[in-house]
Write a protein that holds these residues in place. Structure first.
Motif, PDB file in Angstrom:
ATOM      1  N   ILE A   1      15.966  28.071  86.466  1.00 28.16           N
ATOM      2  CA  ILE A   1      16.626  26.824  86.642  1.00 28.16           C
ATOM      3  C   ILE A   1      16.693  25.896  85.687  1.00 28.16           C
ATOM      4  N   ALA A   2      15.088  26.417  84.577  1.00 28.44           N
ATOM      5  CA  ALA A   2      14.769  25.282  82.794  1.00 28.44           C
ATOM      6  C   ALA A   2      16.005  26.395  82.289  1.00 28.44           C
ATOM      7  N   ARG A   3      16.134  27.227  82.109  1.00 30.59           N
ATOM      8  CA  ARG A   3      17.278  28.048  81.362  1.00 30.59           C
ATOM      9  C   ARG A   3      18.712  26.938  81.194  1.00 30.59           C
ATOM     10  N   HIS A   4      19.292  26.543  82.420  1.00 27.19           N
ATOM     11  CA  HIS A   4      20.617  25.493  82.987  1.00 27.19           C
ATOM     12  C   HIS A   4      20.400  24.208  83.069  1.00 27.19           C
ATOM     13  N   ALA A   5      19.376  23.703  82.921  1.00 22.73           N
ATOM     14  CA  ALA A   5      19.147  22.140  82.816  1.00 22.73           C
ATOM     15  C   ALA A   5      19.918  21.473  82.780  1.00 22.73           C
ATOM     16  N   GLY A   6      20.447  21.588  81.070  1.00 22.44           N
ATOM     17  CA  GLY A   6      21.191  20.650  81.261  1.00 22.44           C
ATOM     18  C   GLY A   6      22.381  20.809  81.775  1.00 22.44           C
ATOM     19  N   LEU A   7      23.131  22.068  82.060  1.00 20.96           N
ATOM     20  CA  LEU A   7      24.500  21.992  82.774  1.00 20.96           C
ATOM     21  C   LEU A   7      24.536  21.675  84.763  1.00 20.96           C
ATOM     22  N   ILE A   8      22.373  22.268  84.847  1.00 22.98           N
ATOM     23  CA  ILE A   8      22.763  21.576  86.267  1.00 22.98           C
ATOM     24  C   ILE A   8      22.640  19.439  86.689  1.00 22.98           C
ATOM     25  N   SER A   9      22.477  19.256  85.468  1.00 22.94           N
ATOM     26  CA  SER A   9      22.190  17.428  85.245  1.00 22.94           C
ATOM     27  C   SER A   9      23.811  17.359  84.764  1.00 22.94           C
ATOM     28  N   LEU A  10      23.798  17.721  83.672  1.00 20.61           N
ATOM     29  CA  LEU A  10      25.480  17.049  83.398  1.00 20.61           C
ATOM     30  C   LEU A  10      26.903  17.342  85.228  1.00 20.61           C
ATOM     31  N   LEU A  11      26.727  18.742  86.253  1.00 20.44           N
ATOM     32  CA  LEU A  11      27.297  18.385  86.946  1.00 20.44           C
ATOM     33  C   LEU A  11      27.236  17.368  88.313  1.00 20.44           C
ATOM     34  N   THR A  12      25.616  17.870  88.132  1.00 20.27           N
ATOM     35  CA  THR A  12      25.205  16.776  89.573  1.00 20.27           C
ATOM     36  C   THR A  12      25.871  15.951  89.486  1.00 20.27           C
TER      37      THR A  12
ATOM     38  N   ILE B   1      22.570   8.595  95.849  1.00 21.65           N
ATOM     39  CA  ILE B   1      21.253   8.692  95.595  1.00 21.65           C
ATOM     40  C   ILE B   1      20.788   9.692  95.378  1.00 21.65           C
ATOM     41  N   LEU B   2      20.991  10.997  95.407  1.00 20.49           N
ATOM     42  CA  LEU B   2      20.921  12.536  95.421  1.00 20.49           C
ATOM     43  C   LEU B   2      20.815  12.668  94.162  1.00 20.49           C
ATOM     44  N   VAL B   3      21.392  12.036  93.131  1.00 23.40           N
ATOM     45  CA  VAL B   3      21.979  12.021  91.673  1.00 23.40           C
ATOM     46  C   VAL B   3      20.427  12.722  90.493  1.00 23.40           C
ATOM     47  N   PRO B   4      19.748  11.089  91.171  1.00 24.94           N
ATOM     48  CA  PRO B   4      18.733  11.276  90.247  1.00 24.94           C
ATOM     49  C   PRO B   4      17.790  12.005  90.176  1.00 24.94           C
ATOM     50  N   ILE B   5      17.546  12.029  91.912  1.00 22.90           N
ATOM     51  CA  ILE B   5      16.221  12.765  92.548  1.00 22.90           C
ATOM     52  C   ILE B   5      16.633  14.036  91.658  1.00 22.90           C
ATOM     53  N   VAL B   6      17.859  14.682  91.911  1.00 23.18           N
ATOM     54  CA  VAL B   6      18.577  16.337  91.980  1.00 23.18           C
ATOM     55  C   VAL B   6      17.975  16.489  90.358  1.00 23.18           C
ATOM     56  N   ILE B   7      18.506  15.340  89.182  1.00 24.05           N
ATOM     57  CA  ILE B   7      17.753  15.602  88.078  1.00 24.05           C
ATOM     58  C   ILE B   7      15.804  15.433  87.841  1.00 24.05           C
ATOM     59  N   ALA B   8      15.393  14.947  88.707  1.00 26.53           N
ATOM     60  CA  ALA B   8      14.496  14.483  88.234  1.00 26.53           C
ATOM     61  C   ALA B   8      13.422  15.897  88.798  1.00 26.53           C
ATOM     62  N   GLY B   9      13.858  16.416  89.763  1.00 26.26           N
ATOM     63  CA  GLY B   9      13.940  17.802  89.908  1.00 26.26           C
ATOM     64  C   GLY B   9      13.782  19.094  88.907  1.00 26.26           C
ATOM     65  N   VAL B  10      14.907  19.118  88.832  1.00 30.16           N
ATOM     66  CA  VAL B  10      15.426  19.722  87.506  1.00 30.16           C
ATOM     67  C   VAL B  10      14.312  19.878  86.861  1.00 30.16           C
ATOM     68  N   ALA B  11      13.986  18.265  85.839  1.00 27.62           N
ATOM     69  CA  ALA B  11      13.205  18.125  84.839  1.00 27.62           C
ATOM     70  C   ALA B  11      11.787  18.547  85.303  1.00 27.62           C
ATOM     71  N   VAL B  12      11.032  18.213  86.333  1.00 27.84           N
ATOM     72  CA  VAL B  12       9.651  19.065  86.911  1.00 27.84           C
ATOM     73  C   VAL B  12       9.827  20.130  86.275  1.00 27.84           C
TER      74      VAL B  12
END
Length: 145
Positions: free
Chosen positions: A96-107, A127-138
C-alpha cells in the motif's frame, strides 16, 4: 560459528511456526525473517529466538553439515558469495505504501465512475474518497517508521 543458507532456512521455518501459533505479529515476523536471511553467525540466529519458547531451529551438527560443492573440493577455488537475500515476507502495508500515490490518484476517479454507473443514486460515495486517502496515508506513515 558461520551459518549457511540451510541454517537460515531452518530459522525462518521456526519463525513461521511462531507466526502460525500467534506469538509473532506480521511486522515482527517479517523483521525477524529479514534478519535471519542476513545472518552470518549462529549467535545472530539464536538471538532471534531469545524471547520465544520452542520450537527453535534444529541446526545440524558439524558432522551433519553438507559437504562442499564439487567445484570447491576439486580445488577450483571457492564458490562465489551469493548476493544478499531480499526480504522474504513483505507486510501488506509495504504494498500500500509503495502504491500510495496511485491509490490516492485513482480513488476520486473510481468514485466518479461508480456515481455515474449508479445513475447518481449514491452521492454519498464521494465521502469515501477522503476516507480511503486518509487510510492510505496512515498505513504509509506506519510503514515508513
Amino acid at each position: 560459528m558461520d551459518v549457511g543458507a540451510h541454517e537460515r532456512e531452518l530459522a525462518m521455518e521456526a519463525l513461521d511456526a511462531h507466526r502460525r501459533a500467534g506469538r509473532l505479529e506480521r511486522g515482527e515476523h517479517a523483521s525477524r525473517c529479514s534478519a535471519a536471511s542476513r545472518a552470518t553467525s549462529r549467535a545472530q540466529l539464536e538471538a532471534l529466538f531469545a524471547d520465544l519458547p520452542d520450537p527453535h531451529p534444529a541446526y545440524p551438527t558439524t558432522s551433519q553439515a553438507p559437504q562442499a560443492p564439487p567445484t570447491e573440493r576439486r580445488g577450483a577455488g571457492p564458490v562465489p558469495e551469493l548476493p544478499e537475500l531480499p526480504e522474504l515476507v513483505a507486510p501488506a502495508g509495504a504494498t500500500i505504501a509503495r502504491h500510495a500515490g496511485l491509490i490516492s490518484l485513482l480513488t476520486p476517479a473510481v468514485a466518479a465512475l461508480l456515481f455515474a454507473v449508479s445513475g447518481g443514486r449514491f452521492p454519498w460515495i464521494f465521502i469515501l474518497v477522503p476516507i480511503v486517502i486518509a487510510g492510505v496515508a496512515v498505513i504509509s506513515h506506519r510503514h515508513e517508521r
